[in-house]
Design a protein around this motif. Structure first.
Motif, mmCIF file in Angstrom:
data_model
loop_
_atom_site.group_PDB
_atom_site.id
_atom_site.type_symbol
_atom_site.label_atom_id
_atom_site.label_comp_id
_atom_site.label_asym_id
_atom_site.label_seq_id
_atom_site.Cartn_x
_atom_site.Cartn_y
_atom_site.Cartn_z
ATOM 1 N N ILE A 1 25.513 -8.085 -43.715
ATOM 2 C CA ILE A 1 25.093 -9.069 -44.721
ATOM 3 C C ILE A 1 25.125 -10.484 -44.142
ATOM 4 O O ILE A 1 24.195 -11.281 -44.340
ATOM 5 N N LEU A 2 26.177 -10.810 -43.414
ATOM 6 C CA LEU A 2 26.293 -12.143 -42.820
ATOM 7 C C LEU A 2 25.189 -12.393 -41.798
ATOM 8 O O LEU A 2 24.611 -13.484 -41.736
ATOM 9 N N LEU A 3 24.880 -11.381 -41.000
ATOM 10 C CA LEU A 3 23.801 -11.523 -40.027
ATOM 11 C C LEU A 3 22.453 -11.651 -40.730
ATOM 12 O O LEU A 3 21.552 -12.355 -40.249
ATOM 13 N N LEU A 4 22.310 -10.983 -41.865
ATOM 14 C CA LEU A 4 21.075 -11.095 -42.643
ATOM 15 C C LEU A 4 20.939 -12.506 -43.220
ATOM 16 O O LEU A 4 19.838 -13.074 -43.238
ATOM 17 N N VAL A 5 22.033 -13.087 -43.669
ATOM 18 C CA VAL A 5 22.020 -14.468 -44.172
ATOM 19 C C VAL A 5 21.597 -15.423 -43.066
ATOM 20 O O VAL A 5 20.742 -16.302 -43.266
ATOM 21 N N LEU A 6 22.195 -15.251 -41.890
ATOM 22 C CA LEU A 6 21.852 -16.115 -40.762
ATOM 23 C C LEU A 6 20.374 -15.986 -40.403
ATOM 24 O O LEU A 6 19.666 -16.983 -40.223
ATOM 25 N N GLY A 7 19.902 -14.748 -40.307
ATOM 26 C CA GLY A 7 18.511 -14.531 -39.934
ATOM 27 C C GLY A 7 17.541 -14.962 -41.011
ATOM 28 O O GLY A 7 16.494 -15.559 -40.726
ATOM 29 N N GLY A 8 17.881 -14.674 -42.262
ATOM 30 C CA GLY A 8 17.001 -15.060 -43.354
ATOM 31 C C GLY A 8 16.815 -16.561 -43.439
ATOM 32 O O GLY A 8 15.734 -17.048 -43.797
ATOM 33 N N ALA A 9 17.858 -17.311 -43.107
ATOM 34 C CA ALA A 9 17.758 -18.771 -43.120
ATOM 35 C C ALA A 9 16.741 -19.262 -42.095
ATOM 36 O O ALA A 9 16.189 -20.359 -42.237
ATOM 37 N N GLY A 10 16.495 -18.442 -41.082
ATOM 38 C CA GLY A 10 15.520 -18.829 -40.065
ATOM 39 C C GLY A 10 14.121 -19.021 -40.624
ATOM 40 O O GLY A 10 13.336 -19.819 -40.104
ATOM 41 N N PHE A 11 13.784 -18.295 -41.692
ATOM 42 C CA PHE A 11 12.472 -18.478 -42.310
ATOM 43 C C PHE A 11 12.327 -19.898 -42.852
ATOM 44 O O PHE A 11 11.270 -20.512 -42.746
ATOM 45 N N LEU A 12 13.400 -20.403 -43.444
ATOM 46 C CA LEU A 12 13.378 -21.777 -43.946
ATOM 47 C C LEU A 12 13.203 -22.759 -42.796
ATOM 48 O O LEU A 12 12.466 -23.748 -42.919
ATOM 49 N N SER B 1 37.045 -17.422 -44.290
ATOM 50 C CA SER B 1 36.445 -17.185 -45.607
ATOM 51 C C SER B 1 35.045 -16.618 -45.460
ATOM 52 O O SER B 1 34.196 -17.214 -44.783
ATOM 53 N N VAL B 2 34.798 -15.485 -46.092
ATOM 54 C CA VAL B 2 33.472 -14.859 -46.000
ATOM 55 C C VAL B 2 32.411 -15.750 -46.632
ATOM 56 O O VAL B 2 31.318 -15.927 -46.079
ATOM 57 N N VAL B 3 32.730 -16.353 -47.788
ATOM 58 C CA VAL B 3 31.760 -17.197 -48.485
ATOM 59 C C VAL B 3 31.423 -18.437 -47.660
ATOM 60 O O VAL B 3 30.251 -18.790 -47.480
ATOM 61 N N ALA B 4 32.450 -19.113 -47.156
ATOM 62 C CA ALA B 4 32.229 -20.311 -46.341
ATOM 63 C C ALA B 4 31.451 -19.970 -45.078
ATOM 64 O O ALA B 4 30.548 -20.706 -44.663
ATOM 65 N N THR B 5 31.794 -18.841 -44.472
ATOM 66 C CA THR B 5 31.102 -18.414 -43.259
ATOM 67 C C THR B 5 29.624 -18.153 -43.545
ATOM 68 O O THR B 5 28.753 -18.523 -42.757
ATOM 69 N N ALA B 6 29.329 -17.529 -44.673
ATOM 70 C CA ALA B 6 27.938 -17.250 -45.041
ATOM 71 C C ALA B 6 27.143 -18.544 -45.194
ATOM 72 O O ALA B 6 26.003 -18.657 -44.722
ATOM 73 N N ILE B 7 27.736 -19.536 -45.837
ATOM 74 C CA ILE B 7 27.058 -20.819 -46.039
ATOM 75 C C ILE B 7 26.811 -21.507 -44.696
ATOM 76 O O ILE B 7 25.718 -22.023 -44.426
ATOM 77 N N LEU B 8 27.824 -21.504 -43.854
ATOM 78 C CA LEU B 8 27.699 -22.153 -42.550
ATOM 79 C C LEU B 8 26.676 -21.444 -41.667
ATOM 80 O O LEU B 8 25.901 -22.093 -40.952
ATOM 81 N N LEU B 9 26.649 -20.120 -41.712
ATOM 82 C CA LEU B 9 25.667 -19.380 -40.928
ATOM 83 C C LEU B 9 24.252 -19.624 -41.444
ATOM 84 O O LEU B 9 23.283 -19.622 -40.660
ATOM 85 N N ALA B 10 24.094 -19.852 -42.745
ATOM 86 C CA ALA B 10 22.777 -20.178 -43.298
ATOM 87 C C ALA B 10 22.279 -21.512 -42.749
ATOM 88 O O ALA B 10 21.107 -21.658 -42.382
ATOM 89 N N VAL B 11 23.177 -22.504 -42.685
ATOM 90 C CA VAL B 11 22.812 -23.809 -42.129
ATOM 91 C C VAL B 11 22.478 -23.671 -40.646
ATOM 92 O O VAL B 11 21.464 -24.197 -40.160
ATOM 93 N N TRP B 12 23.323 -22.954 -39.924
ATOM 94 C CA TRP B 12 23.119 -22.754 -38.486
ATOM 95 C C TRP B 12 21.806 -22.024 -38.215
ATOM 96 O O TRP B 12 21.035 -22.407 -37.340
ATOM 97 N N GLY B 13 21.525 -20.983 -38.997
ATOM 98 C CA GLY B 13 20.310 -20.195 -38.797
ATOM 99 C C GLY B 13 19.050 -20.988 -39.085
ATOM 100 O O GLY B 13 18.024 -20.818 -38.409
ATOM 101 N N THR B 14 19.107 -21.870 -40.091
ATOM 102 C CA THR B 14 17.952 -22.712 -40.403
ATOM 103 C C THR B 14 17.610 -23.613 -39.230
ATOM 104 O O THR B 14 16.448 -23.729 -38.819
#
Length: 369
Positions: free
Chosen positions: A228-239, A276-289
């Motif tokens: 799920i976390l890797l999907l968040v990171l990758g999905g942010a790449g579309f943005l 924190s899983v939630v914080a990590t997900a948010i940070l990975l979304a920013v990083w992936g974008t």
């Protein structure tokens, strides 16, 4: 692009099981990624000279066929040495494709549409980041890491056929040589930009290559959470690809500092909030974008500042990027095996700071008018 990126970075999502299956440490297996980087550097510097006056469509088809062979070799690898051979073949594909890609885009679309064309191409990077890593992690847990690579084989074969049918003929222009590479490299603004880009990518891949060990050891993510976390990171790449293709205007200079600033800053915060899983997900979304936006930003810079020699500029840019990936994998692996995963992320932050120091005065990275 999607299949190439998926093949290149699939080991990131399978790093731990691959290490166990090949009888190597996690750091050593991560450094196998550096082998593809080494051969990508070589290929990127040689491709325009070796390809000579060959039609670029034929060259790209040859690269796709070699990628197919490399996947088979990796999937069948009985030991670490054979894995390295497969990764070396893939490195030749990566270097050859990336070196020609921007120049090909510049021939396929009008000048004013180059950023959007690059964004569309790097959309393949976003697709691979969004689906390859989480699917690789999930399917690897269910069936095994070898089966994940075997699953890529028929997809790449279909991609090869599609390229043969859809890509127009691309006759070669002026024959490239080492002198043309040297002439571009001697330009002070280009050399400075190349250094900044190399450090930015080095920072990114010091972290990204060893993301799975971080998520396992610090975030304590199981296979499902990891996917799920890797999907968040990758999905942010579309943005990232969408925004960069539409928001890049006439002035590219001020944007050059964003990748190192945003990704380095995100990695720094991850050191403190990674539990924190939630914080990590948010940070990975920013990083992936920003990760996918970085490619569009820097390649747009190259297309505008080396527009008289795009293949030479592309070759040098790819050599720098792949050298950075190699540097990130090697340094990160040494820090991981010798110290800890925290040291690996600290190394990533240090490279980001170095990149910011180079690009701070972005006016020095632009071609004089």
């Amino acid at each position: 692009m999607a299949m190439l990126i998926a093949s290149e970075f699939m080991p990131v999502s399978l790093l731990t099981p691959m290490a166990e299956g090949l009888g190597a440490t996690t750091g050593q297996t991560g450094q196998a990624i550096s082998i593809s980087g080494l051969f990508a550097v070589i290929a990127s510097l040689l491709i325009t000279t070796v390809a000579g006056t060959l039609n670029r469509k034929g060259v790209l088809l040859g690269i796709a066929a070699m990628m197919l062979v490399s996947l088979v070799v990796v999937a069948m690898a009985p030991n670490f040495a054979v894995l390295i051979i497969g990764r070396a073949l893939l490195g030749l594909c990566i270097g050859g494709f990336w070196a020609l890609a921007t120049a090909v885009i510049m021939r396929l679309v009008p000048k004013e549409d180059v950023p959007r064309g690059l964004a569309l191409m790097y959309g393949g990077q976003a697709i691979a980041a969004a689906f390859a890593a989480p699917l690789g992690s999930y399917l690897g847990g269910m069936f095994g890491w070898r089966e994940v690579f075997w699953a890529l084989v028929p997809i790449v074969a279909l991609n090869l056929i599609w390229l043969a049918v859809s890509l127009p003929s691309l006759p070669a222009g002026k024959r490239g040589n080492f002198r043309s590479l040297w002439e571009v490299l001697r330009r002070p603004y280009f050399g400075r930009g190349l250094l900044a880009a190399t450090l930015s990518w080095g920072s990114a891949f010091t972290m990204f290559t060893y993301l799975r060990p971080f998520l396992e050891q610090v975030t304590h993510a199981d296979v499902t959470t990891l996917s799920i976390l890797l999907l968040v990171l990758g999905g942010a790449g579309f943005l990232g690809t969408w925004a960069s293709g539409r928001l890049i205007g006439d002035k590219i200079g001020p944007l050059l500092k964003l990748p190192a600033l945003v990704m380095g800053g995100t990695t720094l915060v991850l050191l403190f909030l990674g539990g924190s899983v939630v914080a990590t997900a948010i940070l990975l979304a920013v990083w992936g974008t920003m990760n996918t936006a970085m490619s569009v930003i820097w390649m747009t810079w190259m297309s505008r500042n080396v527009d008289d020699a795009p293949e030479a500029g592309g070759s040098l840019m790819v050599a720098g990027v792949q050298a950075a990936i190699m540097l990130g994998a090697v340094v990160g692996g040494l820090l991981l095996d010798g110290m800890s995963i925290y040291a690996t992320l600290a190394g990533s932050i240090a490279l980001a700071v170095a990149a910011l120091a180079v690009v701070l005065d972005w006016h020095k990275l632009l071609k004089p008018h």
